[in-house]
Scaffold this active site. Structure first.
Site, PDB file in Angstrom:
ATOM      1  CD  GLU A 116     -34.969  74.475 -17.843  1.00  0.00           C
ATOM      2  OE1 GLU A 116     -33.883  74.977 -17.525  1.00  0.00           O
ATOM      3  OE2 GLU A 116     -35.713  74.953 -18.738  1.00  0.00           O
ATOM      4  CG  HIS A 139     -39.779  73.814 -14.272  1.00  0.00           C
ATOM      5  ND1 HIS A 139     -40.124  75.143 -14.169  1.00  0.00           N
ATOM      6  CD2 HIS A 139     -39.707  73.558 -15.608  1.00  0.00           C
ATOM      7  CE1 HIS A 139     -40.241  75.653 -15.382  1.00  0.00           C
ATOM      8  NE2 HIS A 139     -40.005  74.714 -16.280  1.00  0.00           N
ATOM      9  CG  HIS A 141     -44.439  74.902 -18.425  1.00  0.00           C
ATOM     10  ND1 HIS A 141     -44.139  74.298 -19.632  1.00  0.00           N
ATOM     11  CD2 HIS A 141     -43.248  75.149 -17.826  1.00  0.00           C
ATOM     12  CE1 HIS A 141     -42.820  74.177 -19.758  1.00  0.00           C
ATOM     13  NE2 HIS A 141     -42.246  74.669 -18.672  1.00  0.00           N
ATOM     14  CD  GLU A 169     -54.702  77.520   1.267  1.00  0.00           C
ATOM     15  OE1 GLU A 169     -54.849  77.169   0.089  1.00  0.00           O
ATOM     16  OE2 GLU A 169     -54.551  76.709   2.189  1.00  0.00           O
ATOM     17  CG  HIS A 210     -40.331  78.927 -18.634  1.00  0.00           C
ATOM     18  ND1 HIS A 210     -39.193  78.658 -19.365  1.00  0.00           N
ATOM     19  CD2 HIS A 210     -40.742  77.714 -18.188  1.00  0.00           C
ATOM     20  CE1 HIS A 210     -38.941  77.359 -19.368  1.00  0.00           C
ATOM     21  NE2 HIS A 210     -39.867  76.774 -18.655  1.00  0.00           N
TER      22      HIS A 210
HETATM   23  O1  2HA Z   1     -38.525  70.165 -19.385  1.00  0.00           O
HETATM   24  O2  2HA Z   1     -40.099  72.658 -18.891  1.00  0.00           O
HETATM   25  O3  2HA Z   1     -38.150  74.425 -19.052  1.00  0.00           O
HETATM   26  C1  2HA Z   1     -39.073  71.071 -20.250  1.00  0.00           C
HETATM   27  C2  2HA Z   1     -39.173  72.394 -19.618  1.00  0.00           C
HETATM   28  C3  2HA Z   1     -38.086  73.319 -19.878  1.00  0.00           C
HETATM   29 ZN    ZN Z   2     -40.218  74.763 -18.357  1.00  0.00          ZN
END
Ligand code: 2HA
Ligand code: ZN
Length: 270
Positions: A116, A139, A141, A169, A210
């Site tokens: 990414e 990033h 999940h 908040e 995602h």
């Molecule tokens: O790095 O999260 O979106 C692995 C991920 C891809």
């Molecule tokens: Zn990801």
């Protein structure tokens, strides 16, 4: 030179990735972080004139030429960063032509930056225009945020207003709101451009089905934004199917923001 493994940069990223793994946000190789560093922060730990190898990138990052980033490696597991920082992390500099990265440390075993990284670099470009002190793109999940993208409108304003109403908040923590990118193939320049287009106006972007991107001036800021969205999404997922008897009145959100000197996204509360 001082040992780089003892630098706050490396110890902080090790603590952060371990914590995010423990929160369940970064299963397997899920998630990635990039952190814009100052030369001064690194000068005592690394000879910045020595490039280990060059890594091509397939879009033009010339706007970031000369900038240094600590970044997590592709295919690497957050749970393993602390026990092997050199194998899981790298420090790279964007080459003058904007088409290559110069590897200065880490990525042992021929590792490459996260898949990414195009999105990360495009996000850095967009956020630096909005805030010259911007530094971090994160990033991961988190389950409730992802779950919410299956059952709630993914219009930026609708999604944000629901989150704002879940915990008092929220509007104070992210008055700039959350952008939502509809599902797209990840790891591409296209999703990078779609993300950057939203993140220029807010520090958080959700990728439907995602995960989420948080940004900020520090690791803590990016983490805290994600943590707050995920908590609000968790509450939404607990109550979405139940009869609602009380709520924070939408017209009171403005009063709440005013009290805490937060400026909500223009027009979103009208
Ligand atoms: O790095 O999260 O979106 C692995 C991920 C891809
Ligand atoms: Zn990801």
């Amino acid at each position: 030179m001082k040992p780089i493994l003892e630098s706050p940069i490396i110890t902080d990223i090790c603590d952060m990735t371990a914590n995010m793994y423990r929160l369940g946000w970064d299963e397997r190789n899920g998630g990635n972080i990039s952190w814009l560093l100052d030369e001064g922060e690194l000068a005592d730990y690394l000879d910045l004139s020595k490039t280990i190898r060059n890594i091509p990138i397939d879009f033009d990052a010339a706007e970031l030429a000369g900038r240094l980033f600590l970044v997590t490696g592709t295919g690497k597991y957050f749970k393993n960063v602390t026990k092997d920082p050199e194998g899981n992390l790298g420090i790279v500099r964007v080459a003058p032509n904007g088409r290559e990265l110069e590897l200065l440390w880490g990525f042992e075993g021929n590792t490459l930056p996260t898949s990414e990284f195009p999105t990360h670099l495009m996000n850095h470009m967009a956020r630096l225009k909005a805030d010259p002190e911007h530094k971090v793109v994160m990033h991961c999940h988190p389950a409730n945020t992802i779950a919410m993208t299956f059952v709630h409108s993914i219009d930026d304003r609708d999604f944000t207003c629901t989150l704002w109403q879940m915990i008092t908040e929220c509007i104070v923590v992210f008055p700039d709101g959350v952008g939502v990118v509809p599902w797209m193939v990840s790891g591409t320049n296209d999703i990078g451009a779609a993300t950057a287009d939203k993140i220029k106006d807010c520090r958080l972007v959700v990728w439907a089905h995602h995960g989420i991107f948080g940004t900020g001036r520090t690791l803590d800021e990016a983490f805290g934004l994600i943590e707050t969205v995920e908590k609000a999404a968790e509450i939404y997922m607990k109550i979405a199917h139940l009869e609602r008897k009380n709520e924070i009145p939408k017209d009171q959100l403005k009063a709440l923001a005013d009290t805490f000197h937060a400026v909500p996204r223009e027009g979103w509360l009208d």
